[in-house]
Write a protein that holds these residues in place. Structure first.
Motif, PDB file in Angstrom:
ATOM      1  N   GLY A   1       1.009  -1.240   0.047  1.00 54.76           N
ATOM      2  CA  GLY A   1      -0.014   0.013   0.084  1.00 54.76           C
ATOM      3  C   GLY A   1       0.822   1.432   0.083  1.00 54.76           C
ATOM      4  O   GLY A   1       0.693   2.144  -0.882  1.00 54.76           O
ATOM      5  N   CYS A   2       1.824   1.206   0.629  1.00 56.32           N
ATOM      6  CA  CYS A   2       2.871   2.441   0.939  1.00 56.32           C
ATOM      7  C   CYS A   2       3.549   2.702  -0.379  1.00 56.32           C
ATOM      8  O   CYS A   2       3.636   3.738  -0.839  1.00 56.32           O
ATOM      9  CB  CYS A   2       3.912   2.367   2.001  1.00 56.32           C
ATOM     10  SG  CYS A   2       3.112   2.391   3.699  1.00 56.32           S
ATOM     11  N   ILE A   3       3.903   1.616  -1.148  1.00 56.61           N
ATOM     12  CA  ILE A   3       4.420   1.820  -2.355  1.00 56.61           C
ATOM     13  C   ILE A   3       3.514   2.376  -3.403  1.00 56.61           C
ATOM     14  O   ILE A   3       3.885   3.309  -4.196  1.00 56.61           O
ATOM     15  CB  ILE A   3       4.943   0.519  -2.982  1.00 56.61           C
ATOM     16  CG1 ILE A   3       6.214  -0.047  -1.810  1.00 56.61           C
ATOM     17  CG2 ILE A   3       5.689   0.616  -4.340  1.00 56.61           C
ATOM     18  CD1 ILE A   3       7.398  -0.624  -2.384  1.00 56.61           C
ATOM     19  N   LEU A   4       2.409   1.823  -3.640  1.00 55.94           N
ATOM     20  CA  LEU A   4       1.274   2.245  -4.353  1.00 55.94           C
ATOM     21  C   LEU A   4       0.965   3.550  -4.064  1.00 55.94           C
ATOM     22  O   LEU A   4       0.495   4.194  -5.172  1.00 55.94           O
ATOM     23  CB  LEU A   4       0.073   1.301  -4.370  1.00 55.94           C
ATOM     24  CG  LEU A   4       0.336  -0.068  -4.926  1.00 55.94           C
ATOM     25  CD1 LEU A   4      -1.029  -1.000  -4.494  1.00 55.94           C
ATOM     26  CD2 LEU A   4       0.683  -0.033  -6.406  1.00 55.94           C
ATOM     27  N   VAL A   5       0.995   4.077  -2.990  1.00 57.63           N
ATOM     28  CA  VAL A   5       0.598   5.560  -2.849  1.00 57.63           C
ATOM     29  C   VAL A   5       2.095   6.429  -3.241  1.00 57.63           C
ATOM     30  O   VAL A   5       1.935   7.443  -3.778  1.00 57.63           O
ATOM     31  CB  VAL A   5       0.394   5.764  -1.372  1.00 57.63           C
ATOM     32  CG1 VAL A   5       0.182   7.377  -1.071  1.00 57.63           C
ATOM     33  CG2 VAL A   5      -1.102   5.038  -1.045  1.00 57.63           C
ATOM     34  N   PHE A   6       3.083   6.056  -2.691  1.00 51.25           N
ATOM     35  CA  PHE A   6       4.287   6.873  -2.812  1.00 51.25           C
ATOM     36  C   PHE A   6       4.842   6.989  -4.103  1.00 51.25           C
ATOM     37  O   PHE A   6       5.009   8.172  -4.582  1.00 51.25           O
ATOM     38  CB  PHE A   6       5.463   6.307  -1.944  1.00 51.25           C
ATOM     39  CG  PHE A   6       6.523   6.816  -1.862  1.00 51.25           C
ATOM     40  CD1 PHE A   6       6.714   8.115  -0.979  1.00 51.25           C
ATOM     41  CD2 PHE A   6       7.729   6.515  -2.550  1.00 51.25           C
ATOM     42  CE1 PHE A   6       7.953   9.178  -1.000  1.00 51.25           C
ATOM     43  CE2 PHE A   6       8.866   7.353  -2.442  1.00 51.25           C
ATOM     44  CZ  PHE A   6       9.158   8.375  -1.739  1.00 51.25           C
TER      45      PHE A   6
END
Lengths: 268, 309, 362
Positions: free
Chosen positions: B235-240
């Motif tokens: 999730g963090c990667i997909l947002v970042f």
């Protein structure tokens, strides 16, 4: 009582979930509401009216929006259709083609547009068309859209195909169907929902794209997002809110169709 | 039965193995020609000499990268110093994207958790509610955000009418507005993977923790979070990642002072002030950063996958 | 009787390898026309692989498979007059029951007679009233019958059944066993049935091929396989048995005197390949033994009752040969009053008729 015995329950998470939905929907609802504002000013509320919707179709900018809408929808339909066909073929090879060398590489290539930041794809595509001497315009937008729509069409189609057991095609072949017939009469109908979802998602992605289109469109050709962006640069006008609301409606309808189609599981 | 392991039980079969090359060919061709080749061409362009009215001169040059990292004075004859302008823009982008990611996590994790603990039948409806906004045009969403956040926009009107503030709070054209915009753009990307991993989480583990005297929050920290970590990282990667290269949110919500990478790159290709090789170089640097992040992530996922089974 | 019959499927030296793993190690067997033939074995024994090779879903690494004398190696599944009832039925979920049964006929270009023929088949399996339902609206047993009707509709030369009853509950499975046997008789089609359930195999088959670890262990009628297991695997896999390791002490009148341990001896019909001192296995079916409280037969073994287990139709008694191994004895619970139950701890004698015990050489 339940909160004491249920280990799943964390107090406060409900509130955050509601906050999350409010954040997600508030801007959209506000714009939708204000698109029905009778006032010429976007700050003052003067009652409900369809004035700005009329303005979109008959106002001074109506020609511009009409051309942009025709471009947007025709490109979206063609790009989504082509991407869906390509993605269906690719999914058949990836999911029903056994293990082969280059499978991981192929998957990497298919998901490349999802990994490369959009602005990079945009720049790269612009440079590429420039380098090979393509005149930017309608065709270049279409080509770029087909390419980045492929992974969006591919993912639901491949997921669907993975959910269909291989025994169906084997049974079909056992019952005298050729491989082509097994595909046509058994695999394809079973994949229907996945293909429709894939098409709709690709369609929305194409319709929504701004950045890549903005780079490859060239002078004079506008799609709805680029036209809206151009307008917004001079300040948000009520007619933009009306046109945004309509586009928003199209997206919501499409996603809803996609949701219900994919929910209709015909493999069980 | 042994045959079953090779064919029947697995969803990947080889029914269409003979045709796979032909079936993949269109995808290879289109993506190779319109994505892979362009990225390669962009790499080439970043090593060319700029043409003053846009475009390039086909002469090898390191000027684009040099300009990005070093300051050689107005006439280019001084001793090179580190050029901070662009590094700062990149740094700001990372910072903004990072804060947006943290915000998404703080809101997205509880939401995902809440959805995953609903009865199985209603979960798809919640997921559907979270995904709808993602499918609405990003431009329209950003414009809506801009409209909502204006000094005399609906948000301030609402806050003043309920008496939370006495005069409009100034949000638009601040760093915070950009963070808010990025957060808003990519929030569903946080919720969905976290949801997927919490849904697979075996709640007996939480019960076991509670049985062994762990409080709820200890259970969350020591048992649940470590178990669903892959989903959280995804999730963090997909947002970042998309935040990092985002163009619309900083452009529409941030104004000129809150420039991010996306705008820097975009500017190089607009009109005659542009510098194509420099833009290509900046895009290459952004792409490299993203690929490094994705590779580290992929390796980590593979590792945690191995640990799990 | 078998000599006069035509051979439907002839598997000649068939080998199947997946990379380094050999699933089938040179198997040869002939299946007769009009026969109910069962491939029996534990999971992983290669029986499904062999079935899939006959159906055409797996190629043959070495050797060949012949259908009525014709090599079928090069024919894809859709050109083989052989149909399969899949383990999970593989009924096409988007088609009705009738459309499913019509499918093979349409594929064969017999579209005109398809409807009538499909109707007949549904009648055969007693599902005519469900013709227009979708498969997911049927129970497991009904789906199974549709799969059967669909596979039989094109009148295949051989019908392959891949554990078709495994998903059904016990009662339904028993009923289907009888129905399948009945349909096989009625249609006269050769059935090749794959199962891991030895009881099912014994109930239904004309002949059984017992397989293990990619090899054919024994081929024969249910009676032959049950009564004369050729090796330890078959003896152990089929039915229940007392399996003991014994040593041959002497030979007398064509019988081997086997030492069971603890000074107990048993006389068993000698088999080839054993001599004095051979360590061999001895197998005795529990129902071939009976207990008495007096030594009537001079060869009876003295023992102590350890436990009685009541299993409905039978009473199982476990006895301990004093200083020797344990035996399980099964007595029918049929004639009430006459079936004697010896209380735990009581001394008894274990008797068996000639031929109850068999020696197995591996």
């Amino acid at each position: 009582m339940a909160s004491n015995t249920d280990v799943r329950n964390y107090p406060g998470f409900v509130g955050i979930t509601i906050l999350c939905l409010v954040i997600l929907y508030a801007p959209l609802i506000v714009v939708t509401v204000y698109s029905f504002n009778a006032s010429a000013s976007i700050t003052v509320w003067e009652g409900v009216s369809l004035r700005w919707y009329a303005d979109v179709f008959t106002g001074p900018d109506s020609e511009k929006f009409k051309t942009a809408a025709v471009n947007s929808f025709s490109i979206a339909i063609m790009a989504a259709t082509t991407a869906t066909v390509i993605a269906t073929c690719a999914a058949t090879a990836m999911v029903r083609g056994g293990r082969f060398r280059g499978r991981t590489l192929s998957f990497g290539l298919i998901s490349l547009p999802l990994m490369v930041p959009e602005i990079v794809t945009a720049v790269a595509t612009l440079i590429f068309f420039n380098a090979i001497g393509f005149t930017r315009g309608y065709t270049t937008i279409l080509a770029a859209h087909i390419a980045f729509c492929i992974p969006f069409a591919y993912l639901p189609i491949a997921a669907r195909m993975q959910g269909i057991e291989g025994t169906y095609e084997q049974a079909a072949q056992d019952l005298y169907a050729t491989k082509v017939q097994a595909f046509r009469y058994v695999l394809l109908p079973l994949m229907g929902p996945g293909i429709i979802s894939g098409f709709l998602l690709a369609f929305i992605i194409s319709l929504d794209d701004f950045i890549i289109t903005n780079f490859v469109k060239g002078a004079g050709v506008e799609t709805l997002p680029t036209a809206i962006f151009g307008s917004v640069k001079q300040g948000i006008k009520p007619n933009i809110m009306a046109i945004s609301t309509m586009l928003l409606g199209v997206s919501v309808v499409m996603v809803t169709i996609s949701y219900f189609v994919s929910k209709k599981d015909n493999t069980q | 039965m042994a045959g079953g392991a090779a064919t029947g039980a697995s969803v990947t079969t080889d029914t269409y193995a003979e045709a796979r090359t032909w079936l993949l060919l269109p995808a290879w061709a289109v993506l190779g020609f319109f994505v892979l080749a362009p990225v390669g061409m962009m790499l080439v362009y970043s090593f060319l000499t700029k043409e003053f009215r846009g475009g390039v001169i086909w002469e090898f040059s390191l000027a684009a990268y040099d300009q990005f990292f070093f300051d050689r004075g107005l006439f280019g004859d001084e001793a090179p110093k580190i050029e901070w302008t662009y590094i700062n823009i990149f740094w700001r982008s990372i910072w903004q994207a990072g804060l947006a990611t943290v915000m998404s996590l703080l809101i997205g994790f509880p939401t995902a958790y809440f959805i995953a603990t609903r009865p199985e039948k209603v979960r798809p409806i919640w997921v559907f509610l979270i995904t709808i906004p993602y499918w609405v045009n990003l431009l329209i969403r950003t414009v809506s955000m801009k409209f909502l956040l204006r000094d005399n926009g609906p948000l301030n009107e609402f806050l003043m009418s309920v008496g939370v503030v006495s005069e409009p709070i100034h949000i638009i054209n601040t760093n915070f507005a950009v963070q808010l915009g990025l957060f808003y753009s990519y929030l569903p990307f946080m919720v969905l993977p976290v949801y997927a991993s919490v849904e697979r989480y075996n709640f007996t583990l939480s019960e076991a923790a509670a049985d062994l005297y762990a409080s709820k929050w200890t259970t969350l920290r020591r048992v649940l979070l470590p178990t669903v970590k892959p989903g959280v990282i995804a999730g963090c990667i997909l947002v970042f990642v998309p935040s990092l290269g985002s163009f619309l949110a900083p452009d529409l919500l941030g104004g000129a002072k809150n420039f991010m990478i996306g705008s820097l790159i975009e500017e190089q290709f607009k009109g005659s002030a542009g510098n194509w090789p420099f833009g290509a170089a900046a895009a290459m640097i952004l792409l490299s950063m993203v690929l490094v992040i994705l590779m580290v992530f992929a390796r980590q996922q593979a590792k945690s996958g191995k640990e799990a089974g | 009787m078998a000599e006069a019959r035509q051979i439907a499927i002839d598997v000649r030296d068939a080998v199947k390898r997946y990379g380094d793993f050999t699933a089938l190690k040179r198997i040869s067997l002939s299946i007769h026309d009009n026969e109910f033939f069962t491939l029996l074995g534990p999971s992983g024994c290669g029986k499904t692989t062999l079935l899939r090779m006959i159906a055409g879903f797996e190629d043959v690494t070495e050797g060949g498979i012949f259908l009525y004398g014709k090599e079928i190696e090069d024919l894809p599944p859709n050109r083989r007059p052989v149909n399969t009832v899949f383990q999970n039925y593989a009924l096409f979920p988007h088609m009705t029951v009738l459309e499913n049964v019509m499918f093979p006929l349409e594929m064969l270009g017999k579209g005109r007679e398809a409807r009538a023929r499909a109707g007949e088949m549904l009648e055969l399996v007693q599902l005519s009233q469900f013709a227009n339902r979708k498969p997911n609206q049927l129970s497991g047993g009904q789906q199974q019958r549709v799969a059967l009707a669909r596979a039989l509709a094109p009148q295949p030369k051989v019908l392959l059944l891949d554990e078709p009853l495994s998903a059904l509950d016990l009662k339904l499975r028993k009923a289907m066993q009888i129905e399948l046997k009945h349909i096989q008789r009625e249609t006269g089609i050769t059935f090749i049935f794959v199962t891991h359930d030895q009881e099912e195999a014994l109930t239904m088959s004309d002949r059984i091929a017992v397989m293990s670890a990619g090899e054919l262990q024994q081929l024969g009628t249910p009676g032959e396989i049950y009564e004369y297991p050729r090796n330890m695997f078959v003896a152990d896999f089929i039915g229940e048995t007392n399996l003991l390791e014994v040593s041959v002490d002497a030979f007398a009148e064509g019988r081997a005197v086997c030492h069971l341990g603890g000074g107990h001896e048993m006389k068993v019909d000698a088999v080839e390949g054993i001599g004095v001192g051979s360590k061999v296995h001895l197998s005795v079916r529990p129902e071939r033994l009976f207990l008495t409280d007096e030594k009537i037969d001079p060869d009876a073994l003295h023992a102590t009752v350890l436990e009685n287990v009541f299993v409905g139709t039978n009473i199982m008694t476990i006895v301990d040969l004093d200083d020797g191994p344990n035996f399980t004895i099964r007595a029918a619970n049929s004639d009430r009053g006459n079936a004697r139950v010896f209380p735990e701890g009581s001394p008894v004698f274990v008797n068996g008729d000639r031929g109850a015990a068999r020696l197995l050489v591996d």
